[in-house]
Design a protein around this motif. Structure first.
Motif, PDB file in Angstrom:
ATOM      1  N   GLU A  79      17.155 -36.245  17.922  1.00  0.00           N
ATOM      2  CA  GLU A  79      15.917 -35.448  17.886  1.00  0.00           C
ATOM      3  C   GLU A  79      15.286 -35.594  19.121  1.00  0.00           C
ATOM      4  O   GLU A  79      14.736 -34.713  19.703  1.00  0.00           O
ATOM      5  CB  GLU A  79      15.236 -35.640  16.728  1.00  0.00           C
ATOM      6  N   LYS A  80      14.924 -36.632  19.549  1.00  0.00           N
ATOM      7  CA  LYS A  80      14.179 -36.820  20.841  1.00  0.00           C
ATOM      8  C   LYS A  80      14.970 -36.079  22.034  1.00  0.00           C
ATOM      9  O   LYS A  80      14.546 -35.705  22.898  1.00  0.00           O
ATOM     10  CB  LYS A  80      13.988 -38.197  21.148  1.00  0.00           C
ATOM     11  N   LEU A  81      16.316 -36.697  21.964  1.00  0.00           N
ATOM     12  CA  LEU A  81      17.082 -36.124  23.263  1.00  0.00           C
ATOM     13  C   LEU A  81      17.238 -34.631  23.183  1.00  0.00           C
ATOM     14  O   LEU A  81      17.229 -33.904  24.003  1.00  0.00           O
ATOM     15  CB  LEU A  81      18.633 -36.606  22.946  1.00  0.00           C
ATOM     16  N   ASN A  82      17.296 -34.107  21.775  1.00  0.00           N
ATOM     17  CA  ASN A  82      17.411 -32.558  21.691  1.00  0.00           C
ATOM     18  C   ASN A  82      16.080 -31.980  22.249  1.00  0.00           C
ATOM     19  O   ASN A  82      15.919 -30.933  22.999  1.00  0.00           O
ATOM     20  CB  ASN A  82      17.656 -32.039  20.240  1.00  0.00           C
ATOM     21  N   ALA A  83      14.824 -32.564  21.896  1.00  0.00           N
ATOM     22  CA  ALA A  83      13.502 -32.121  22.449  1.00  0.00           C
ATOM     23  C   ALA A  83      13.543 -32.171  23.985  1.00  0.00           C
ATOM     24  O   ALA A  83      13.052 -31.436  24.464  1.00  0.00           O
ATOM     25  CB  ALA A  83      12.469 -32.772  21.661  1.00  0.00           C
TER      26      ALA A  83
END
Length: 90
Positions: A79-83
């Protein structure tokens, strides 16, 4: 060493001590540390402006055995990478 792809490209390694989960690096129980930190490749588009960002979701590499706590931590990293990618490309 980067392979020649006919246009400019650069690999980046993303690592943050604040977001690192100790279980990534706790052998031999968890072998996912091999795939942390995350790597992305930014490549200039061959035709026209812009670039392409290529990456593999961390959870698909980090969790190689049944391990719910590690999967939860890896999905949070997804999720952090996608954000981060969404912010960089908007």
């Amino acid at each position: 060493m980067a392979a020649e792809v006919g246009h400019k490209s650069a690999p980046y390694t993303l690592d943050s001590p604040q977001s690192a989960n100790r279980s990534y690096y706790d052998p031999p129980r968890h072998k996912g540390g091999l795939f942390a930190p995350v790597e992305v490749l930014v490549a200039e588009n061959e035709r026209g402006p812009g670039a392409t960002i290529t990456y593999v979701l961390p959870s698909s590499l980090i969790v190689i055995e049944e391990n719910p706590p590690l999967l939860e931590a890896a999905k949070a990293l997804d999720e952090k990478l996608n954000a981060l990618i969404a912010k960089a490309t908007s």
